[in-house]
Scaffold this active site. Sequence first.
Site, PDB file in Angstrom:
ATOM      1  CE  LYS A 299      36.838  41.557  36.646  1.00  0.00           C
ATOM      2  NZ  LYS A 299      35.978  42.469  37.461  1.00  0.00           N
TER       3      LYS A 299
ATOM      4  CD  GLU B 257      40.973  55.953  47.417  1.00  0.00           C
ATOM      5  OE1 GLU B 257      41.439  54.840  47.152  1.00  0.00           O
ATOM      6  OE2 GLU B 257      40.569  56.749  46.539  1.00  0.00           O
TER       7      GLU B 257
ATOM      8  CB  CYS C 268      38.747  58.473  42.151  1.00  0.00           C
ATOM      9  SG  CYS C 268      38.158  59.405  40.744  1.00  0.00           S
TER      10      CYS C 268
ATOM     11  CD  GLU D 249      43.031  58.111  35.052  1.00  0.00           C
ATOM     12  OE1 GLU D 249      43.073  58.846  36.058  1.00  0.00           O
ATOM     13  OE2 GLU D 249      43.621  58.392  34.004  1.00  0.00           O
TER      14      GLU D 249
HETATM   15  P1  NAD Z   1      39.870  47.593  42.784  1.00  0.00           P
HETATM   16  O1  NAD Z   1      41.261  47.957  42.462  1.00  0.00           O
HETATM   17  O2  NAD Z   1      39.616  46.639  43.874  1.00  0.00           O
HETATM   18  O3  NAD Z   1      39.133  46.991  41.497  1.00  0.00           O
HETATM   19  C1  NAD Z   1      39.072  47.675  40.272  1.00  0.00           C
HETATM   20  C2  NAD Z   1      38.863  46.676  39.158  1.00  0.00           C
HETATM   21  O4  NAD Z   1      40.012  45.839  39.075  1.00  0.00           O
HETATM   22  C3  NAD Z   1      37.681  45.736  39.377  1.00  0.00           C
HETATM   23  O5  NAD Z   1      37.061  45.471  38.134  1.00  0.00           O
HETATM   24  C4  NAD Z   1      38.348  44.485  39.906  1.00  0.00           C
HETATM   25  O6  NAD Z   1      37.603  43.316  39.655  1.00  0.00           O
HETATM   26  C5  NAD Z   1      39.634  44.485  39.103  1.00  0.00           C
HETATM   27  N1  NAD Z   1      40.733  43.721  39.696  1.00  0.00           N
HETATM   28  C6  NAD Z   1      40.945  43.396  41.011  1.00  0.00           C
HETATM   29  N2  NAD Z   1      42.081  42.681  41.139  1.00  0.00           N
HETATM   30  C7  NAD Z   1      42.613  42.563  39.898  1.00  0.00           C
HETATM   31  C8  NAD Z   1      43.801  41.959  39.380  1.00  0.00           C
HETATM   32  N3  NAD Z   1      44.660  41.318  40.164  1.00  0.00           N
HETATM   33  N4  NAD Z   1      44.040  42.068  38.052  1.00  0.00           N
HETATM   34  C9  NAD Z   1      43.192  42.730  37.243  1.00  0.00           C
HETATM   35  N5  NAD Z   1      42.049  43.304  37.671  1.00  0.00           N
HETATM   36  C10 NAD Z   1      41.762  43.231  38.983  1.00  0.00           C
HETATM   37  O7  NAD Z   1      39.152  48.977  43.018  1.00  0.00           O
HETATM   38  P2  NAD Z   1      37.673  49.212  43.511  1.00  0.00           P
HETATM   39  O8  NAD Z   1      37.642  48.915  44.963  1.00  0.00           O
HETATM   40  O9  NAD Z   1      36.728  48.526  42.580  1.00  0.00           O
HETATM   41  O10 NAD Z   1      37.501  50.788  43.254  1.00  0.00           O
HETATM   42  C11 NAD Z   1      37.867  51.724  44.177  1.00  0.00           C
HETATM   43  C12 NAD Z   1      39.189  52.346  43.809  1.00  0.00           C
HETATM   44  O11 NAD Z   1      39.120  52.908  42.501  1.00  0.00           O
HETATM   45  C13 NAD Z   1      39.551  53.504  44.707  1.00  0.00           C
HETATM   46  O12 NAD Z   1      40.899  53.403  45.085  1.00  0.00           O
HETATM   47  C14 NAD Z   1      39.325  54.732  43.846  1.00  0.00           C
HETATM   48  O13 NAD Z   1      40.082  55.850  44.209  1.00  0.00           O
HETATM   49  C15 NAD Z   1      39.695  54.201  42.507  1.00  0.00           C
HETATM   50  N6  NAD Z   1      39.119  55.050  41.447  1.00  0.00           N
HETATM   51  C16 NAD Z   1      39.956  55.882  40.751  1.00  0.00           C
HETATM   52  C17 NAD Z   1      39.437  56.732  39.778  1.00  0.00           C
HETATM   53  C18 NAD Z   1      40.338  57.680  39.012  1.00  0.00           C
HETATM   54  O14 NAD Z   1      39.909  58.197  37.980  1.00  0.00           O
HETATM   55  N7  NAD Z   1      41.555  57.908  39.446  1.00  0.00           N
HETATM   56  C19 NAD Z   1      38.070  56.727  39.521  1.00  0.00           C
HETATM   57  C20 NAD Z   1      37.244  55.887  40.259  1.00  0.00           C
HETATM   58  C21 NAD Z   1      37.792  55.030  41.230  1.00  0.00           C
END
Ligand code: NAD
Length: 501
Positions: free
Chosen positions: A199, A405, A308, A274
């Site tokens: 996804k 963040e 991240c 993550e």
């Molecule tokens: P997000 O949590 O909004 O979305 C991530 C994914 O989850 C997307 O594909 C989204 O469609 C999906 N999603 C959203 N709601 C959901 C639900 N209820 N159930 C299942 N899936 C759902 O995050 P984002 O805004 O896309 O990304 C930014 C975040 O990702 C930041 O907090 C960043 O730190 C984190 N990140 C972490 C790492 C790491 O390795 N720790 C790496 C990259 C990004």
Amino acid sequence: MPLDFSTLRTGTREFLARRASGQGLLIGGEWAQAANGGTFATLDPATGSELGQVAKAGAADVDAAVSAARAALAVWGATVPAERARILWKVADLIEANIDDLAELETLDQGKPLFVGRWAEIPGAVSQFRFFAGQAMAIEGSTLESSINYQPAGKQMRTWTVREPVGVVAAIVPWNSPLVLTAMKLAPALAAGCTVVLKPAEDTSLTALRLGELMIEAGVPAGVINIVTGLGGETGAALAAHPGVAKIAFTGSTATGRAVLDAAKTNFKRVTLELGGKSPSIIMPDADLSQAIPGVANAIYFNGGQVCIAGSRLYVHRSVHDQVVEGVAEYAKGLKLGHGLAADTQMGPVVSLRHAERVEGFLQRARAEGATMLAGGERTGEAGTFITPTLVVDVKPGMEIVREEVFGPVLVAQAFDDVEEVIAAANDSEYGLAASVWTEGLSNAHRMSSAIKAGTVWINCHAMYDPTLAIGGVKQSGWGRDSGRQALENYLEWKTICAVV
Ligand code: NAD
């Protein structure tokens, strides 16, 4: 100015014509529209131009994708490790052969400068597939000398362990570095013998769809990789809750991580998370400032801070504080913002209007709490979602801008006086993803790298990655690790076998 599609690479234009008309679900080896015909627009964040329509998968599509992945478990599980390795290596070769098209597509969809995708992230995806191609042939169980006191006459007890794939993996990824983060999940999952439903994030589905095409071309059997595009709260939620999924490999925000964890409870799915970070960069008085100043600036402004492990909290020893802050402000003001496809662009837009407004909200609240912006701090540009590279000072440890963040080009600087104070400040966070320490002193380097609570500590560098290195966080930055040998473990169960022979 709207995007001029005629200037794009032929491969990009052909891909957009083929896939970005809502034909974007990959289920059981076939490309399909969403069952209910739903689509949504994906935009170029630098111009606001629509790149195409992406299928909006509903629960029925997710169900079909999970069924296809379950059916393919037997096929993929029957392949010998060398065959899985051969196919994964071929995927890497095809990504490499198409790297210029993929980099262009990633820039269009995400906004990042072309060089970030072309020279850092997409080569990173290639190395993930190559590393885990090797790991597919290095899966080991063990033989054990047990002390079981049951030995029928003439018989012996033998005990050993084997590793088995977990089952169907739901890989849910964010928008900041789409292709490489996708590779970090797909490569180890497939190496382990799992099948996957991917996804992608709603803002950045395109390179995942192109990767799906390349994986089919590489010989990944039908149903082994399935892709469902759509919204998080619908498609993502349906996938996370699906009883046919055995494991969720999630990268995203800490808030969504909690929702995913709740959904996983229904059938006790294995979960790796993550999540977010608020990583400190620490400049000690003995640091080589000619390296440290651009180093900490790049740690936050690379990819517009949408990383991240971005070094978003800067702690500088008071003796060099003014010099460092001045140097970082100068660096920030000198960065050239523009469309990621322009050759001289050093920083692109943030990914979406929604995200730009979120970042602006943080900046407004920081100002209201008394913070000063030494550089940037505003939206810019006639079109697109550009935020100027920002350096924030005059902050206190309890302020939102220091603790939360932002996930944008926003660095918060504070002075410190001694090493114990800065270790305590670095650890005063609910996150624990990464940190960097800038010092020429061996003693401080060792002492601080062990005292800082984080998944990774860099010394005199930041954000250095390699497929051999595990990535992940402690505290609310997540559970488990991606990348490295450790990631393979996420996708394998242990089975103990105990035999009288
Ligand atoms: P997000 O949590 O909004 O979305 C991530 C994914 O989850 C997307 O594909 C989204 O469609 C999906 N999603 C959203 N709601 C959901 C639900 N209820 N159930 C299942 N899936 C759902 O995050 P984002 O805004 O896309 O990304 C930014 C975040 O990702 C930041 O907090 C960043 O730190 C984190 N990140 C972490 C790492 C790491 O390795 N720790 C790496 C990259 C990004």
